[in-house]
Design a protein around this motif. Structure first.
Motif, PDB file in Angstrom:
ATOM      1  N   ILE A 103       1.015  -1.154   0.188  1.00 37.06           N
ATOM      2  CA  ILE A 103       0.144   0.277  -0.136  1.00 37.06           C
ATOM      3  C   ILE A 103       0.648   1.682   0.166  1.00 37.06           C
ATOM      4  N   PHE A 104       2.285   0.789   0.949  1.00 37.44           N
ATOM      5  CA  PHE A 104       2.806   2.164   1.041  1.00 37.44           C
ATOM      6  C   PHE A 104       3.860   2.473  -0.148  1.00 37.44           C
ATOM      7  N   GLY A 105       4.286   1.396  -1.318  1.00 35.90           N
ATOM      8  CA  GLY A 105       4.553   1.795  -2.504  1.00 35.90           C
ATOM      9  C   GLY A 105       5.882   0.728  -2.243  1.00 35.90           C
ATOM     10  N   PHE A 106       5.908  -0.515  -1.356  1.00 33.96           N
ATOM     11  CA  PHE A 106       7.742  -0.649  -1.424  1.00 33.96           C
ATOM     12  C   PHE A 106       7.698  -2.231  -2.013  1.00 33.96           C
ATOM     13  N   GLY A 107       6.394  -2.098  -3.411  1.00 31.47           N
ATOM     14  CA  GLY A 107       6.203  -3.646  -3.470  1.00 31.47           C
ATOM     15  C   GLY A 107       6.214  -4.792  -2.468  1.00 31.47           C
ATOM     16  N   ILE A 108       5.793  -5.556  -2.928  1.00 33.44           N
ATOM     17  CA  ILE A 108       5.037  -6.685  -2.174  1.00 33.44           C
ATOM     18  C   ILE A 108       5.702  -7.883  -2.141  1.00 33.44           C
ATOM     19  N   ASP A 109       6.046  -8.670  -1.447  1.00 35.91           N
ATOM     20  CA  ASP A 109       7.385 -10.117  -1.032  1.00 35.91           C
ATOM     21  C   ASP A 109       6.202 -10.951  -1.714  1.00 35.91           C
ATOM     22  N   VAL A 110       5.990 -11.720  -2.518  1.00 35.62           N
ATOM     23  CA  VAL A 110       4.660 -12.405  -3.173  1.00 35.62           C
ATOM     24  C   VAL A 110       5.576 -14.219  -1.665  1.00 35.62           C
ATOM     25  N   LEU A 111       7.191 -13.978  -2.003  1.00 40.78           N
ATOM     26  CA  LEU A 111       7.065 -15.540  -1.232  1.00 40.78           C
ATOM     27  C   LEU A 111       6.132 -15.523  -0.009  1.00 40.78           C
ATOM     28  N   ASN A 112       6.564 -14.091   1.154  1.00 39.84           N
ATOM     29  CA  ASN A 112       6.627 -13.696   2.457  1.00 39.84           C
ATOM     30  C   ASN A 112       5.306 -14.003   2.563  1.00 39.84           C
ATOM     31  N   LEU A 113       4.225 -13.655   1.915  1.00 36.23           N
ATOM     32  CA  LEU A 113       2.470 -13.385   1.686  1.00 36.23           C
ATOM     33  C   LEU A 113       2.416 -15.207   1.669  1.00 36.23           C
ATOM     34  N   ALA A 114       2.791 -15.812   0.774  1.00 37.10           N
ATOM     35  CA  ALA A 114       2.198 -16.955   0.255  1.00 37.10           C
ATOM     36  C   ALA A 114       3.154 -17.751   1.430  1.00 37.10           C
ATOM     37  N   MET A 115       4.390 -17.850   2.070  1.00 36.39           N
ATOM     38  CA  MET A 115       4.252 -18.805   2.678  1.00 36.39           C
ATOM     39  C   MET A 115       3.864 -18.684   4.414  1.00 36.39           C
ATOM     40  N   SER A 116       3.355 -17.282   4.688  1.00 38.62           N
ATOM     41  CA  SER A 116       3.001 -16.360   5.786  1.00 38.62           C
ATOM     42  C   SER A 116       1.401 -17.664   5.804  1.00 38.62           C
ATOM     43  N   THR A 117       0.857 -17.246   4.570  1.00 37.04           N
ATOM     44  CA  THR A 117      -0.264 -18.216   4.832  1.00 37.04           C
ATOM     45  C   THR A 117      -0.270 -19.697   4.498  1.00 37.04           C
ATOM     46  N   ILE A 118       0.820 -19.971   4.059  1.00 36.72           N
ATOM     47  CA  ILE A 118       0.801 -21.404   4.065  1.00 36.72           C
ATOM     48  C   ILE A 118       0.959 -21.476   5.659  1.00 36.72           C
ATOM     49  N   TRP A 119       1.835 -21.497   6.460  1.00 39.25           N
ATOM     50  CA  TRP A 119       1.933 -21.860   7.786  1.00 39.25           C
ATOM     51  C   TRP A 119       0.616 -21.115   8.722  1.00 39.25           C
ATOM     52  N   ILE A 120      -0.180 -20.297   8.101  1.00 36.39           N
ATOM     53  CA  ILE A 120      -1.574 -20.138   9.206  1.00 36.39           C
ATOM     54  C   ILE A 120      -2.323 -21.812   8.259  1.00 36.39           C
ATOM     55  N   VAL A 121      -1.998 -22.107   7.643  1.00 34.98           N
ATOM     56  CA  VAL A 121      -3.153 -23.584   7.610  1.00 34.98           C
ATOM     57  C   VAL A 121      -2.632 -24.296   7.869  1.00 34.98           C
ATOM     58  N   TYR A 122      -1.292 -24.767   7.777  1.00 34.60           N
ATOM     59  CA  TYR A 122      -0.270 -26.094   8.337  1.00 34.60           C
ATOM     60  C   TYR A 122      -0.747 -25.592   9.787  1.00 34.60           C
ATOM     61  N   PHE A 123      -0.819 -24.319  10.717  1.00 38.77           N
ATOM     62  CA  PHE A 123      -1.566 -24.865  11.770  1.00 38.77           C
ATOM     63  C   PHE A 123      -2.574 -24.593  11.841  1.00 38.77           C
ATOM     64  N   ILE A 124      -3.298 -24.816  11.415  1.00 34.40           N
ATOM     65  CA  ILE A 124      -5.558 -24.618  12.049  1.00 34.40           C
ATOM     66  C   ILE A 124      -5.551 -25.887  11.734  1.00 34.40           C
ATOM     67  N   ARG A 125      -4.874 -26.866  10.032  1.00 29.61           N
ATOM     68  CA  ARG A 125      -5.002 -28.527  10.201  1.00 29.61           C
ATOM     69  C   ARG A 125      -4.028 -29.573  10.583  1.00 29.61           C
ATOM     70  N   SER A 126      -2.855 -29.272  10.888  1.00 26.27           N
ATOM     71  CA  SER A 126      -1.720 -30.220  10.775  1.00 26.27           C
ATOM     72  C   SER A 126      -2.653 -31.019  12.408  1.00 26.27           C
ATOM     73  N   LYS A 127      -2.538 -32.496  11.680  1.00 29.04           N
ATOM     74  CA  LYS A 127      -2.117 -32.877  12.930  1.00 29.04           C
ATOM     75  C   LYS A 127      -0.842 -33.175  14.041  1.00 29.04           C
ATOM     76  N   ARG A 128      -0.236 -33.273  13.004  1.00 30.01           N
ATOM     77  CA  ARG A 128       0.948 -33.399  14.283  1.00 30.01           C
ATOM     78  C   ARG A 128       1.334 -31.864  15.227  1.00 30.01           C
ATOM     79  N   VAL A 129       0.445 -31.196  15.371  1.00 29.71           N
ATOM     80  CA  VAL A 129       0.570 -29.537  15.537  1.00 29.71           C
ATOM     81  C   VAL A 129      -0.150 -30.167  16.905  1.00 29.71           C
ATOM     82  N   LYS A 130      -1.505 -31.161  16.571  1.00 30.19           N
ATOM     83  CA  LYS A 130      -2.667 -30.731  17.621  1.00 30.19           C
ATOM     84  C   LYS A 130      -1.761 -31.845  18.625  1.00 30.19           C
ATOM     85  N   GLU A 131      -1.307 -32.550  18.401  1.00 29.74           N
ATOM     86  CA  GLU A 131      -0.362 -34.079  18.594  1.00 29.74           C
ATOM     87  C   GLU A 131       0.489 -33.222  19.494  1.00 29.74           C
ATOM     88  N   THR A 132       0.775 -32.582  19.491  1.00 33.83           N
ATOM     89  CA  THR A 132       1.881 -31.824  20.231  1.00 33.83           C
ATOM     90  C   THR A 132       2.026 -30.772  21.018  1.00 33.83           C
TER      91      THR A 132
END
Length: 135
Positions: A103-132
């Motif tokens: 928004i402030f014109g510094f560009g977007i880090d697509v990799l960082n955005l994608a990885m953060s989204t993937i980790w959110i999904v992982y921590f919501i859905r992972s059975k390993r996380v739920k058991e650990t």
């Protein structure tokens, strides 16, 4: 290590001390460690009175990240049930900051955005996380 109890259910071995970092959990552990180190450096060595504009936003984001990450690591080592929720908050804030960069014109880090989204999904859905994180 994982053990199969039947053909459809996996049982993860989470009794050992390093279970909190085993498997894919090592990656967010390293990512958050770098985030913690970056926030510490920013808060300790940067004088906010010399900042302006978006640099000040970045500084205050690190001020928010610092206690969040300290609490996150405490709950991580104690295997608290709240840890996955805290790390989701951390990665959600990372997404917000990434969008603010854009928004402030510094560009977007697509990799960082994608990885953060993937980790959110992982921590919501992972059975390993739920058991650990059970305390």
């Amino acid at each position: 290590m994982e053990e199969r109890t039947d053909t459809n259910t996996k049982k993860f071995e989470t009794d050992h001390w390093y279970a909190i970092f085993s498997g894919l959990l090592i990656i967010p552990a390293i990512v958050t460690l770098f985030g913690l180190l970056g926030a510490l450096i920013m808060v300790i060595y940067v004088n906010p009175t010399q900042l302006s504009g978006f640099d000040l936003v970045i500084y205050f984001a690190d001020v928010i990240y610092l206690p969040l990450l300290i609490i996150l690591y405490f709950t991580w080592f104690k295997r608290k049930k709240i840890m996955p929720k805290l790390i989701i908050v951390y990665f959600a804030l990372t997404i917000v900051m990434n969008l603010l960069y854009s928004i402030f014109g510094f560009g977007i880090d697509v990799l960082n955005l994608a990885m953060s989204t993937i980790w959110i999904v992982y921590f919501i859905r992972s059975k390993r996380v739920k058991e650990t994180f059970i305390n």
